[in-house]
Scaffold this motif. Structure first.
Motif, short mmCIF file in Angstrom:
data_model
loop_
_atom_site.label_atom_id
_atom_site.label_comp_id
_atom_site.label_asym_id
_atom_site.label_seq_id
_atom_site.Cartn_x
_atom_site.Cartn_y
_atom_site.Cartn_z
N ASN A 1 -7.74 -7.56 8.39
CA ASN A 1 -6.88 -8.73 8.56
C ASN A 1 -5.44 -8.35 8.23
O ASN A 1 -5.13 -7.98 7.09
CB ASN A 1 -7.35 -9.87 7.65
N LEU A 2 -4.55 -8.45 9.21
CA LEU A 2 -3.13 -8.10 9.00
C LEU A 2 -2.47 -9.00 7.98
O LEU A 2 -1.46 -8.60 7.36
CB LEU A 2 -2.38 -8.16 10.33
N ASP A 3 -3.00 -10.18 7.78
CA ASP A 3 -2.40 -11.11 6.81
C ASP A 3 -2.52 -10.60 5.38
O ASP A 3 -1.87 -11.12 4.47
CB ASP A 3 -3.07 -12.49 6.91
N TYR A 4 -3.35 -9.58 5.15
CA TYR A 4 -3.55 -9.06 3.80
C TYR A 4 -2.43 -8.10 3.37
O TYR A 4 -2.35 -7.75 2.19
CB TYR A 4 -4.87 -8.28 3.71
N ILE A 5 -1.58 -7.65 4.32
CA ILE A 5 -0.66 -6.55 4.02
C ILE A 5 0.78 -6.99 4.09
O ILE A 5 1.21 -7.64 5.05
CB ILE A 5 -0.85 -5.38 5.02
N ASN A 6 1.57 -6.63 3.09
CA ASN A 6 3.01 -6.86 3.09
C ASN A 6 3.73 -5.57 3.52
O ASN A 6 4.14 -5.43 4.66
CB ASN A 6 3.48 -7.32 1.72
N ASN A 7 3.86 -4.62 2.62
CA ASN A 7 4.46 -3.32 2.92
C ASN A 7 3.38 -2.23 2.89
O ASN A 7 2.51 -2.24 2.02
CB ASN A 7 5.54 -2.96 1.90
N ALA A 8 3.50 -1.29 3.81
CA ALA A 8 2.59 -0.14 3.82
C ALA A 8 3.41 1.11 4.11
O ALA A 8 4.08 1.20 5.13
CB ALA A 8 1.50 -0.31 4.87
N VAL A 9 3.37 2.08 3.19
CA VAL A 9 4.09 3.34 3.35
C VAL A 9 3.08 4.44 3.64
O VAL A 9 2.16 4.68 2.86
CB VAL A 9 4.89 3.70 2.08
N ILE B 1 0.84 -1.20 0.00
CA ILE B 1 0.00 0.00 0.00
C ILE B 1 0.87 1.25 0.00
O ILE B 1 1.76 1.38 0.85
CB ILE B 1 -0.92 0.06 1.23
N LEU B 2 0.63 2.14 -0.94
CA LEU B 2 1.25 3.46 -0.94
C LEU B 2 0.18 4.48 -0.58
O LEU B 2 -0.83 4.60 -1.29
CB LEU B 2 1.85 3.80 -2.30
#
Length: 708
Positions: free
Chosen positions: A261-269, A215-216
């Motif tokens: 769900n935290l499992d959906y996210i890799n990197n978030a800026v 996510i950007l």
């Protein structure tokens, strides 16, 4: 000129170009220019969560088909609506000239804004008056491949691209089909925005078959993404707060994990995140705004020169072209009209029905603003459902951001924050900010009082319960010694860029590379992973012409190991000629650099005359005076702050915890011009005078030949 700008300008209509130039500075106060960058490691889809007011709002018929546009981020549409009120403004202006009464001007301003937002209205409980919302929301219609393939066929897809200048590059790296533009009804409360982001992410995963997304986000998008991650953590932890969230969202508690769900996210800026509120919202709603016109123009130039299209395509203008002139203009009348207009019922009834406006009020001021506007039993009853949701944001989410974001990182979500610092708000508050969002609310860091810094010898008190990083060996104090990042939401994963304006990292070569790494790789585990990406930096925005750092230390630090200053030319149009270098606050001197040339894209090394033997934990500044080719103003100046890190530390005087500092605006003022050279010896003054006279002669000669 981008394709979108060509579309807006509709050819070569010069009047529209001028209108755009004048309007951009004001509009930038309320919205941000969103963007994305690239350099990939793993092929996760990228979700773009952009700034406030950037998503289109449509009116729908009973069958759900688009009937009209309620909001389109188009300067000309807004200006056209505002111009309808010109007769009222003229009448109000005449009354003001006659008896100094600003009431009608304030009422006309409120009326014009209310008319522009008429189709956007919501009830006090937060529900829309009209059948309105966003489009597209399906991933098959909002991925960049679909948008590119259909942008000439479907009119409204123009407003779907929130990352115009860098989208092609991003698509080249990860594939256009893997870039998804999230549209959100930004009028609603932030927990609803976060819920909608969760739904969108789930739909992207289902559509692509991917396990996670990157996510950007920026500005309001940073608030949405940050809140979404916090709520995912809340749901993951379970308990009473999760149950309350389910009730507020009218969902079953057991169904929350479908979208949170935290499992959906890799990197978030989170870039320039409004996660803790927006300073200028409080300034306007409290009636305390004091618009700093040079600061607004500086903001516009840092992002996109307002005269880019009318001055032959220059990428930016020398920093003093406008600010020097505008610094003499007083806006007392405008500020009075704006402050009074905002507090009229005509205006507040529209704006305060936006839950997002309440969520933009910082937690420290939230109760104050509620008491100011929700001041009758009737209003309290009408606004109660919406305020129950914004109360949850201010009393439950914001105070616990460190807990929730840290939990997310522990569960494998690489959430990182980038924020600009050391700029005063455009609305005049005495706080450290990126011009729009206060640094404290964007990052959670501890700040010194405005106009002061922590005194020499200061270090983080790891025994303070408010400190989030308890490792005494980590130095989280900024070079200016006015910020302690150890208190932040994510002390080890927040990067600060001195002088970077709100959401303008797309125009900063350093911030772009940093964003690349955080968004699309796992290279940077924390702020100490790579000396090239220290926790504190100074903006590389090309309009500031130069950057300076010592040769052996990370930016903002100085020690006895250093032997020279490295000065880089950031300019995209000019060579740089050094006039002088001055040090304040330390017994440090450099070899004479007057007259040295730094070509575009190059740097020079200026040796130290002696070792840096200053005690550690002391602040000093290095100010570089220079001349810039092709600049209409002869002399440029940029100040850099450094913190010494030698073995022996200065003693900290707890009875005098803060030290006053000279507050200098980011733009060059008339006073700077008048006093600059008086700081140097006669020999330097003569050399500088010769260089400046030569530059003025060159500019005049160039102008004559250009005219002919």
């Amino acid at each position: 000129m981008t394709e979108y700008q060509k579309y807006c300008f509709n050819g070569d209509d010069q009047m529209k170009k001028k209108i755009f130039s004048l309007s951009l500075s004001i509009i930038l106060l309320f919205t941000a220019l969103p963007f994305a960058v690239v350099a990939t490691e793993e092929e996760y889809p990228v979700v773009i969560d952009s700034g406030y007011m950037t998503s289109q709002i449509f009116l729908f018929d009973d069958e759900g088909k688009i009937e009209d546009v309620a909001w389109y981020p188009d300067l000309f549409t807004m200006l056209k609506e505002t111009l309808r009120e010109i007769p009222g403004f003229i009448e109000g202006g005449l009354k003001y000239l006659k008896n100094k009464d600003t009431e009608q001007l304030s009422n006309e301003l409120a009326l014009s804004v209310a008319n522009v937002l008429e189709k956007m209205k919501r009830h006090p409980d937060g529900t829309p008056v009209y059948n309105s919302g966003v489009w597209p929301i399906a991933p098959e219609e909002s991925n960049m491949k679909y948008i590119k393939d259909n942008i000439t066929k479907i009119r409204h897809l123009w407003g779907t691209i929130h990352e115009g200048r860098y989208m092609d590059n991003l698509c080249e790296k990860v594939g256009a089909e893997n870039v998804f533009q999230f549209s959100v009804d930004w009028r609603q409360e932030i927990i609803f925005c976060a819920r909608d982001l969760g739904k969108y992410i789930k739909s992207v995963l289902d559509y692509t078959g991917a396990k996670k997304v990157n996510i950007l986000s920026e500005s309001h998008g940073g608030q949405t993404t940050g809140t979404y991650i916090a709520l995912c953590s809340m749901v993951g932890k379970g308990g009473k707060n999760a149950e309350t969230l389910a009730s507020l969202l009218s969902m079953k508690t057991e169904d929350l994990k479908t979208y949170f769900n935290l499992d959906y996210i890799n990197n978030a800026v989170l870039n320039s995140p409004a996660i803790g509120g927006v300073q200028i919202t409080y300034d306007f709603l409290s009636g305390k705004s004091h618009v700093d016109l040079p600061q607004v123009i500086e903001f516009a130039q840092a992002a996109l020169n307002p005269l880019y299209f009318t001055l032959g395509g220059n990428k930016y203008v020398s920093e003093s072209d406008f600010e020097l002139l505008l610094s003499f203009i007083k806006l007392d009348l405008l500020n009075k009209v704006v402050d009074d207009g905002i507090q009229t019922d005509r205006f507040s009834s529209v704006i305060l029905s936006f839950g997002s406006v309440w969520d933009f009020v910082e937690a420290d001021h939230y109760d104050e603003i509620k008491e100011m506007y929700i001041n009758t039993p009737v209003k309290q009853k009408a606004f109660a459902p919406m305020l129950e949701r914004t109360d949850f944001s201010h009393y439950t989410i914001m105070p616990n951001l460190n807990e929730y974001l840290t939990y997310a990182r522990e569960k494998g979500v690489n959430v990182n924050i980038i924020c600009g610092t050391d700029i005063s708000p455009a609305t005049g508050s005495a706080v450290n900010s990126d011009c729009i969002v206060a640094t404290k609310t964007a990052s959670g860091a501890k700040l010194s009082d405005c106009g002061s810094r922590f005194s020499d010898g200061y270090k983080t008190n790891v025994d303070d319960p408010s400190v989030k990083c308890k490792n005494a060996s980590h130095n989280h104090v900024s070079p200016r010694m006015n910020l302690d990042a150890a208190y932040g939401y994510l002390p080890e994963n927040t990067w600060y860029i001195d002088g970077q304006f709100h959401a303008q990292y797309a125009y900063d070569s350093y911030a772009l590379v940093l964003t690349d790494k955080l968004l699309l790789t796992s290279d940077l585990k924390d702020v100490r992973s790579d000396i090239a990406f220290p926790q504190f930096e100074a903006t590389y925005n090309a309009k500031y012409a130069i950057h300076a750092a010592f040769d052996k230390s990370e930016y903002g630090r100085a020690s006895s190991d250093d032997s020279a200053l490295i000065i880089k030319n950031l300019s995209e149009k000019s060579n740089i000629e050094i006039v002088a270098i001055k040090v304040n606050g330390a017994d440090i001197a450099f070899e004479n650099a007057t007259g040295k040339i730094i070509n575009q894209g190059s740097e020079i090394t200026v040796p130290l005359s002696s070792k840096i033997n200053e005690e550690g934990r002391k602040n000093f500044t290095v100010t570089v005076y220079y001349l810039e080719d092709n600049s209409t103003f002869a002399l440029g100046v940029r100040e850099f702050n450094f913190l010494t890190v030698n073995d022996k530390n200065a003693e900290y005087d707890e009875s005098n915890p803060q030290t006053k500092v000279h507050m200098k605006p980011v733009y060059v003022s008339a006073d700077d011009v008048k006093t600059t050279l008086s700081n140097f010896g006669f020999d330097v003054q003569i050399k500088a005078f010769t260089l400046i006279i030569r530059r003025i002669f060159n500019i005049l000669t160039f102008s004559v030949f250009k005219t002919k």
